[in-house]
Design a protein around this motif. Structure first.
Motif, PDB file in Angstrom:
ATOM      1  N   LEU A  27      37.045  44.363  46.846  1.00  0.00           N
ATOM      2  CA  LEU A  27      38.418  44.843  47.061  1.00  0.00           C
ATOM      3  C   LEU A  27      39.403  44.111  46.159  1.00  0.00           C
ATOM      4  N   THR A  31      41.758  45.967  43.177  1.00  0.00           N
ATOM      5  CA  THR A  31      43.221  45.986  43.166  1.00  0.00           C
ATOM      6  C   THR A  31      43.775  45.951  41.739  1.00  0.00           C
ATOM      7  N   VAL A 141      36.946  52.232  47.897  1.00  0.00           N
ATOM      8  CA  VAL A 141      37.695  51.365  48.805  1.00  0.00           C
ATOM      9  C   VAL A 141      37.515  51.815  50.256  1.00  0.00           C
ATOM     10  N   ARG A 153      42.824  49.630  54.391  1.00  0.00           N
ATOM     11  CA  ARG A 153      42.355  49.022  53.136  1.00  0.00           C
ATOM     12  C   ARG A 153      42.931  49.755  51.939  1.00  0.00           C
ATOM     13  N   LEU A 154      42.893  51.084  51.976  1.00  0.00           N
ATOM     14  CA  LEU A 154      43.377  51.858  50.839  1.00  0.00           C
ATOM     15  C   LEU A 154      44.886  51.697  50.678  1.00  0.00           C
ATOM     16  N   THR A 157      45.474  48.308  48.878  1.00  0.00           N
ATOM     17  CA  THR A 157      45.213  48.356  47.438  1.00  0.00           C
ATOM     18  C   THR A 157      46.249  49.223  46.728  1.00  0.00           C
TER      19      THR A 157
END
Length: 419
Positions: A27, A31, A141, A153-154, A157
Motif C-alpha cells: 500500500l 501511494t 488496493v 484503503r482506496l 491512497t
C-alpha cells in the motif's frame, strides 16, 4: 499432539504477520502511483492556457487537451483490463509506467517541431499509461486486505492523488509559465520539454522499482474475458454496471465544477474578482478533497461505505442548491465546499462496484476506468447550458449527477444475490 498444535498456531500467526506486513508495504508503494497520476492529470490545467497562447488556439481547440486525455480512458481501459488478466497487476503497473514514460518523452519532439497535433498525440500516449495504472492499482488496493475496509484503503491512497493535484500547478507555473515572460504568445512550445523530461525520469525510476519489488501476488481473481462463462462477465453484475454510470457522472460533475469555478467567482453577483485572483480559490476546492479523503478513510472504518457515499451526495446537492439560488460569498464558498464532499466518492464507488466480482474483477476495473470519460462529456453539456441560461444556473446539471450517486450509495451498490 498439543505441541504440534502449538507449533501450527505459531506458524499461522507468523504467516498472518508476514502477510499483514506485505500488504502494508504494498500500500505504501502504491501511494506513489496515486500521487503521480494526480500530479500529471492536474498539470493539464497549466498546459492548456500555455499551449493556447503559444499556438493562438480557440477555446475549443485548447480543450482538445482534455478530450485527448480523457479519451484515452474510454479507448484503453477495456484492453488494459484484458491485458491484466494475462500478466497480473504488478506487471500491469510496470507496463503502465513504461507507456507513460514514452508519452512524456514525446513532448520533446513535439516542442521542438512546434506541432500542436504532436502534443495531443503525446498526451494520448501519456494518458494511456495512466489508464493502465488506474486499471491495475485501484483493484489491487481493494484486494490487499479485508473486503470490508476496501473503500477505506482506496480512499486513503486516493488522498495522495489529491496531494498530487495540489502540488502540480505550482510545479507547472514554476517551470512552464515563467518561460512565457510578459506575453505568453511570444513563448516557444519547447518550454515544456524540461518538466516532462523530469516526469519521464521519475516514472522510469518507479517502473524499475515496481519491477524489482516483491509485492503480494493476487491469484485466482481474474482470467481472460474470452474464457469467461456468461455468468462470470462483469457486465452481468448489476451493481457494476450501475457503478460505472456513477463513476461517469461523478467524474463529470467534479471536473465540470472545477472548470467553471473561475468564471463563476468572477461574476459581479458572486465575488466580482478578477480571473487571476479567482483562480486562487480553486486550490480550496481541491484542498477540500485532500482533507476529506483522510477523514473519510477513518470514518469508513466504522460506517458502511454506502451510507457515507449517500451522506456526501446529500451534502453536495445541498451546497449546489445554495450555489444556484444564493449570491455573494455564500454562493462562492458553498460551491468550493463541494470539494470536501467529493473527496470519498470516486474510491468508494469504485470499491463498491468491484465487490463480489471474483474472476471478473479486472474486467470490471476496466469498465469503471472507461467510465472516467464522463470528465470530457459532462463539462461540455454544462458549457452548452451555461451559454443558454448563465453560469450560475448551469450548476443545476451537477445536482442531477449527485442525485444518482445518492441512489447508488443507498440502493444501487448492492450486489444481486441471484447473479
Amino acid at each position: 499432539m498439543a505441541i504440534l498444535q502449538s507449533n501450527s498456531a505459531v506458524e499461522a500467526d507468523h504467516f498472518q504477520a508476514e502477510e499483514h506486513f506485505g500488504n502494508r508495504f504494498a500500500l505504501v508503494a502504491l501511494t506513489s502511483l496515486f500521487f503521480m497520476w494526480g500530479f500529471i492529470t492536474c498539470l493539464n490545467d497549466i498546459l492548456i492556457p500555455y499551449l493556447k497562447g503559444v499556438f493562438d488556439l480557440s477555446y475549443a481547440q485548447a480543450m482538445l487537451v482534455q478530450f485527448c486525455f480523457f479519451g484515452a480512458y474510454f479507448l484503453v481501459s477495456l484492453p488494459a483490463g484484458a491485458l491484466l488478466s494475462r500478466i497480473g497487476y504488478q506487471k500491469g503497473i510496470v507496463v503502465g509506467l513504461s507507456v507513460a514514460v514514452i508519452g512524456c518523452l514525446l513532448f520533446i519532439p513535439a516542442g521542438r517541431m512546434e506541432i500542436y497535433g504532436l502534443f495531443l498525440g503525446a498526451l494520448f500516449v501519456l494518458a494511456s499509461g495512466i489508464t493502465i495504472l488506474q486499471v491495475s492499482a485501484n483493484p489491487y488496493v481493494t484486494m490487499l486486505g479485508d473486503e470490508r475496509t476496501a473503500a477505506s484503503r482506496l480512499t486513503m491512497t486516493q488522498a495522495f492523488n489529491s496531494l498530487g493535484t495540489t502540488v502540480a500547478p505550482q510545479f507547472g507555473a514554476l517551470l512552464i509559465l515563467p518561460a512565457a515572460g510578459v506575453a505568453i504568445t511570444t513563448a516557444r512550445s519547447s518550454a515544456v520539454e524540461i518538466p516532462y523530461l523530469i516526469l519521464a525520469i521519475v516514472l522510469a525510476v518507479l517502473a524499475t522499482v515496481f519491477g524489482l519489488l516483491k509485492l503480494p501476488r493476487i491469484v485466482n481473481i481474474s482470467k481472460p474475458a474470452a474464457s469467461m462463462e456468461d455468468s462470470e462477465s462483469a457486465w452481468n453484475q448489476r451493481h457494476l454496471v450501475l457503478g460505472a454510470l456513477a463513476i461517469f457522472l461523478y467524474v463529470g460533475a467534479e471536473v465540470s465544477i472545477g472548470s467553471f469555478l473561475v468564471n463563476f467567482i468572477a461574476e459581479d453577483s458572486i465575488a466580482g474578482l478578477q480571473e487571476s485572483d479567482a483562480a486562487f480559490y480553486i486550490s480550496l476546492y481541491w484542498g477540500g478533497a485532500l482533507v476529506g479523503r483522510f477523514v473519510g478513510a477513518l470514518v469508513m472504518r466504522y460506517i458502511s461505505a454506502g451510507k457515507v457515499l449517500g451522506i456526501c451526495s446529500i451534502g453536495s446537492c445541498a451546497l449546489l442548491v445554495i450555489t444556484v439560488t444564493g449570491s455573494g460569498f455564500l454562493a462562492m464558498y458553498a460551491v468550493l465546499a463541494v470539494g470536501l464532499f467529493n473527496s470519498i466518492m470516486f474510491p468508494t464507488i469504485f470499491s463498491l462496484a468491484l465487490a463480489k466480482l471474483g474472476v471478473a474483477t479486472s474486467q470490471g476495473s476496466g469498465i469503471l476506468c472507461q467510465a472516467i470519460v464522463g470528465g470530457a462529456i459532462v463539462p461540455l453539456l454544462q458549457g452548452v447550458l451555461a451559454d443558454q441560461v448563465g453560469v450560475q444556473i448551469s450548476f443545476v446539471l451537477p445536482i442531477f449527477c449527485y442525485l444518482y450517486i445518492l441512489y447508488y450509495g443507498a440502493i444501487g451498490h448492492r450486489p444481486d444475490k441471484h447473479a
